[in-house]
Motif scaffolding. Structure first.
Motif, short mmCIF file in Angstrom:
data_model
loop_
_atom_site.label_atom_id
_atom_site.label_comp_id
_atom_site.label_asym_id
_atom_site.label_seq_id
_atom_site.Cartn_x
_atom_site.Cartn_y
_atom_site.Cartn_z
N GLY A 162 0.74 -1.09 0.05
CA GLY A 162 -0.06 0.03 -0.08
C GLY A 162 0.79 1.31 -0.09
O GLY A 162 2.17 1.18 0.29
N GLU A 163 0.17 2.41 -0.50
CA GLU A 163 1.11 3.57 -0.51
C GLU A 163 1.56 4.05 0.69
O GLU A 163 2.88 4.60 0.67
N GLN A 164 1.14 3.87 2.02
CA GLN A 164 1.49 4.66 3.16
C GLN A 164 2.63 3.59 3.60
O GLN A 164 3.50 4.27 4.34
N GLN A 165 3.01 2.51 3.08
CA GLN A 165 3.97 1.82 3.75
C GLN A 165 5.25 2.12 2.67
O GLN A 165 6.27 1.42 2.92
N LEU A 166 4.63 2.38 1.67
CA LEU A 166 5.95 2.63 0.39
C LEU A 166 7.05 3.73 1.12
O LEU A 166 6.66 4.63 1.78
N ASN A 167 8.56 3.21 0.53
CA ASN A 167 9.20 4.12 1.13
C ASN A 167 9.34 5.56 0.69
O ASN A 167 8.71 5.93 -0.24
N ARG A 200 -8.27 22.21 -15.66
CA ARG A 200 -7.80 21.71 -14.30
C ARG A 200 -7.30 20.24 -14.49
O ARG A 200 -7.79 19.59 -15.35
N THR A 201 -5.96 20.19 -13.87
CA THR A 201 -5.45 18.84 -14.11
C THR A 201 -5.03 18.35 -12.71
O THR A 201 -4.71 19.41 -11.79
N ALA A 202 -4.99 17.03 -12.45
CA ALA A 202 -4.57 16.83 -10.85
C ALA A 202 -4.34 15.49 -10.67
O ALA A 202 -4.73 14.55 -11.63
N LEU A 203 -3.41 15.23 -9.69
CA LEU A 203 -3.28 13.93 -9.31
C LEU A 203 -3.83 13.67 -8.13
O LEU A 203 -3.87 14.20 -7.04
N VAL A 204 -4.61 12.13 -8.44
CA VAL A 204 -5.53 12.04 -7.28
C VAL A 204 -5.23 10.50 -6.88
O VAL A 204 -5.37 9.77 -7.61
N ASP A 205 -5.21 10.28 -5.46
CA ASP A 205 -5.10 9.00 -4.83
C ASP A 205 -6.40 8.32 -5.13
O ASP A 205 -7.63 8.80 -4.99
N GLY A 206 -6.25 7.03 -5.70
CA GLY A 206 -7.55 6.30 -5.72
C GLY A 206 -7.45 4.72 -5.44
O GLY A 206 -6.39 4.50 -4.78
N THR A 207 -8.49 4.02 -5.53
CA THR A 207 -8.38 2.61 -5.55
C THR A 207 -8.97 1.81 -6.50
O THR A 207 -9.92 2.38 -7.04
N SER A 208 -8.19 0.77 -6.86
CA SER A 208 -8.42 0.13 -8.15
C SER A 208 -9.41 -0.84 -7.62
O SER A 208 -10.02 -0.88 -6.48
N THR A 216 -6.31 -2.27 -4.64
CA THR A 216 -5.02 -1.78 -4.26
C THR A 216 -4.86 -0.32 -4.55
O THR A 216 -5.61 0.13 -5.57
N PRO A 217 -4.15 0.45 -4.06
CA PRO A 217 -4.01 2.01 -4.13
C PRO A 217 -3.65 2.23 -5.62
O PRO A 217 -2.73 1.35 -6.37
N GLU A 218 -4.09 3.15 -6.18
CA GLU A 218 -3.59 3.71 -7.42
C GLU A 218 -3.44 5.18 -7.31
O GLU A 218 -3.96 5.78 -6.81
N LEU A 219 -2.69 5.67 -8.31
CA LEU A 219 -2.62 7.21 -8.54
C LEU A 219 -3.05 7.56 -10.02
O LEU A 219 -2.58 7.28 -11.06
N ASN A 220 -4.23 8.27 -9.81
CA ASN A 220 -5.14 8.89 -11.16
C ASN A 220 -4.77 10.21 -11.65
O ASN A 220 -4.24 11.07 -10.81
N TYR A 221 -5.11 10.10 -12.72
CA TYR A 221 -4.83 11.44 -13.25
C TYR A 221 -6.44 12.14 -13.91
O TYR A 221 -6.80 11.34 -14.51
N VAL A 222 -6.47 13.30 -13.36
CA VAL A 222 -7.55 14.00 -13.61
C VAL A 222 -7.58 15.08 -14.59
O VAL A 222 -6.84 16.03 -14.35
N PHE A 223 -8.35 15.09 -15.61
CA PHE A 223 -8.30 16.52 -16.69
C PHE A 223 -9.77 16.72 -16.79
O PHE A 223 -10.57 16.04 -17.05
N ASP A 224 -10.09 18.05 -16.52
CA ASP A 224 -11.06 18.74 -16.43
C ASP A 224 -11.06 19.99 -17.37
O ASP A 224 -10.35 20.70 -17.25
N ILE A 225 -12.02 20.01 -18.16
CA ILE A 225 -12.29 21.16 -19.12
C ILE A 225 -13.58 21.71 -19.04
O ILE A 225 -14.41 21.31 -19.40
N LEU A 276 -12.23 13.80 -17.50
CA LEU A 276 -11.74 12.57 -17.84
C LEU A 276 -10.72 11.99 -16.61
O LEU A 276 -9.73 12.92 -16.31
N THR A 277 -10.89 10.75 -16.18
CA THR A 277 -9.78 10.42 -14.89
C THR A 277 -9.53 9.09 -15.65
O THR A 277 -9.90 8.13 -15.84
N VAL A 278 -8.05 9.16 -15.71
CA VAL A 278 -7.27 7.76 -16.19
C VAL A 278 -6.88 7.02 -14.86
O VAL A 278 -6.06 7.62 -14.00
N HIS A 279 -7.39 5.92 -14.74
CA HIS A 279 -6.93 5.03 -13.41
C HIS A 279 -5.64 4.48 -13.64
O HIS A 279 -5.21 4.12 -14.76
N ASP A 280 -4.85 4.76 -12.41
CA ASP A 280 -3.66 3.96 -12.42
C ASP A 280 -2.79 4.43 -13.70
O ASP A 280 -2.04 3.81 -14.17
#
Length: 592
Positions: free
Chosen positions: A25-30, A78-86, A90-99, A251-255
């Motif tokens: 998981g994300e919290q235990q990652l170095n 607007r673009t952003a990195l958003v933490d999500g769950t697959s 499992t944790p994933e890092l999503n990309y959000v694009f908003d226009i 648009l949200t691209v997962h992982d």
């Protein structure tokens, strides 16, 4: 055979690391990996957002008159990195694009859907948003919208408060819908629309959203290769008017960055990224004391920020502690520091320590402290050729060219000074500005080594400066310089512009005082800092690290920096000077 085994081992390492991320998981990652990779991605998407915003503004200007949006209309991206769950938890890092778009003032102007119309092509703003989405996804975001990625497509569509007085014809162009889920006025509903026509605002907003979906499905190449999940958020406002008839896309691209992260890890294993896998020294460097000044964000409008200076300082601190073995308490970092803070919290801290650890025998003093001073920020060369470090929190009220009292800025507002950094200081301004800065010559003198008690006893003084002194920023843009007369004679010019030399100091500069020190954008460091760290990282992993000398380091950094800066069309040459007791011996001095 060996190459095959090595490649297989590398793939195994990357796979194991990726599996570890999923398992722990994300919290235990170095922290070192998680935070640094995330920061890198944040900067990357911020740069892309700026590029897309500029493209959008250029497109609006270039639209034909019959399609031109109202002048008060602007596209918001607007673009952003958003933490999500697959889907498997499992944790994933999503990309959000908003226009979307907005209008500053209505005043009767509109670019939204005409009353009762639902085709996206009938709305200038909806058409612009759709076309921009296509351009950005296929071009600037192509590596993020990879084949087989899961993409959540959310389409927002609205109507105004005018109730339909007649049935609006619908020919089924976008499909017939029966009990389809939709969010309407914040409620979860089921909606049906077919060729019998549109009879209410909920249906109208829904079909407007389907029109946008139809465009995305049939025109955006990348979305034909991804796994898409469409959802619709519709609303009917109580108010009336074209302002309330619009569409927008999220648009949200997962992982989204799994492949990028894996590649970065592979690069780190190959030593390209100095921010990762910092070697751990098995020995300590107890007699080293380090001051790091990283001035990235200057608070005066005429002093722009210094890209990556904070990262330079933080990663260098980690290298001193981990790779060189300096005790953590003996490394001090000052961020965005003023002249007083550099002197009181930094230089005086070092001089006190140098005296505290020195060994005294009668009138003689045996120095014990190896002092390192590092500065990343802006530099300045005055009319006499003296070099200065520019601190933060300057009081420049008396300097006319920088907006001080009796400044021309107050009379000529069209100069646009907050964004115009190409500033030349007069002779008076030059002396006043230099007095606010910290002379590199004086800094070395403050830490001058000697065998006498009355002078600070320093065993070795190394000063490293990653800054430009020629009036340019790290990106090569102009900043400020002294009103220096042109010197035609090359020898005289060289003599006038050379850095002053102090005894008993080894000084390494990112560039000569009349040359520019650039940033290595891909690595998020100044060129000098990056290649210095890279060389230490490479040497620290060898068993004979302590046998390498200052000359070995200097020549390796010089060779690699020259080549890379030339490849990037940012030619840069490091320089340095040594005098006093190190004049002949510096080449043979070991790293620690």
């Amino acid at each position: 055979m060996k190459k095959t085994l090595l490649l297989a081992a590398l793939i195994t390492i990357i796979f194991q690391f990726s599996t570890t991320i999923a398992q722990t998981g994300e919290q235990q990652l170095n922290n070192q990996y998680r935070d640094a990779i995330r920061e890198y991605l944040q900067q990357d998407i911020a740069n892309r957002q700026r590029t897309m915003q500029r493209r959008a503004e250029q497109m609006l200007i270039a639209l034909p008159n019959q399609q031109k949006l109202y002048d008060e209309t602007y596209i918001s991206i607007r673009t952003a990195l958003v933490d999500g769950t697959s889907q498997d938890g499992t944790p994933e890092l999503n990309y959000v694009f908003d226009i979307s778009y907005n209008c500053r003032h209505l005043e009767g102007y509109t670019d939204d859907y005409p009353l009762g119309v639902f085709n996206y092509d009938s709305s200038n703003s909806a058409r612009a948003i759709c076309n921009l989405t296509k351009t950005f996804v296929e071009d600037i975001l192509d590596d993020i919208f990879r084949p087989s990625k899961r993409v959540s497509v959310k389409i927002f569509s609205t109507t105004d408060g005018v109730e339909l007085s007649r049935t609006i014809p619908y020919d089924g162009s976008y499909g017939n819908f029966r009990y389809m889920p939709v969010t309407f006025n914040n409620e979860q509903l089921r909606i049906s629309v077919d060729t019998t026509g549109i009879t209410n605002n909920c249906q109208l907003a829904y079909i407007r959203a389907q029109s946008v979906r139809h465009f995305l499905q049939n025109n955006v190449r990348n979305l034909s290769r991804t796994v898409n999940d469409y959802s619709y958020v519709t609303r009917s406002y109580a108010d009336t008017g074209a302002f309330y008839r619009r569409s927008s896309i999220e648009l949200t691209v997962h992982d989204a960055f799994r492949e990028t992260i894996d590649l970065m890890i592979a690069d780190k294993i190959q030593d390209d990224y100095v921010d990762f896998n910092i070697p751990q020294s098995s020995t300590t460097y107890d007699n080293a004391y380090v001051l790091i000044v990283a001035n990235e964000d200057y608070d005066h409008p005429f002093l722009p920020s210094v890209p990556y200076a904070s990262n330079d300082g933080e990663i260098l601190r980690q290298y001193f502690v981990r790779a060189l073995g300096v005790p953590e308490r003996q490394v001090k970092v000052l961020n965005n520091a003023s002249r007083a803070e550099i002197l009181q919290d930094g230089i005086h801290w070092l001089t006190d320590l140098s005296q505290a650890v020195a060994k005294h025998q009668g009138e003689e003093t045996q120095p014990q402290a190896d002092i390192f001073v590092y500065f990343a920020g802006h530099g300045y060369t005055d009319l006499s050729g003296n070099t200065y470090l520019i601190p933060n929190h300057l009081n420049l009220d008396g300097i006319k060219a920088l907006g001080g009292k009796r400044s021309c800025c107050k009379k000529k507002k069209d100069l646009g000074h907050p964004n115009n950094y190409d500033i030349t200081l007069s002779r008076k301004d030059d002396s006043r500005f230099a007095a606010q800065c910290l002379s590199l010559d004086s800094l070395c003198a403050m830490l001058k080594g000697s065998g006498k008690r009355e002078v600070y006893p320093v065993s070795r003084l190394t000063v490293i400066v990653d800054a430009s002194f020629d009036g340019h920023q790290r990106n090569g843009a102009n900043m400020l310089r002294a009103d220096r007369p042109v010197v035609k004679d090359a020898k005289a010019k060289k003599a006038k512009r050379k850095a002053n030399k102090n005894s008993d100091a080894i000084v390494l500069l990112a560039a000569a005082p009349d040359k520019t020190a650039f940033a290595f954008d891909a690595q998020h460091h100044g060129f000098l800092t990056y290649f210095l760290l890279k060389e230490i990282k490479s040497l620290a992993s060898t068993s004979n690290f302590d046998t390498y000398t200052y000359q070995d380091i200097y020549e390796a950094v010089e060779r690699k920096l020259n080549k890379e800066s030339a490849l990037q069309n940012r030619w840069q040459e490091i320089t340095g000077y040594v005098d006093g007791k190190y004049a002949e011996s510096w080449r043979l001095l070991h790293i620690r």
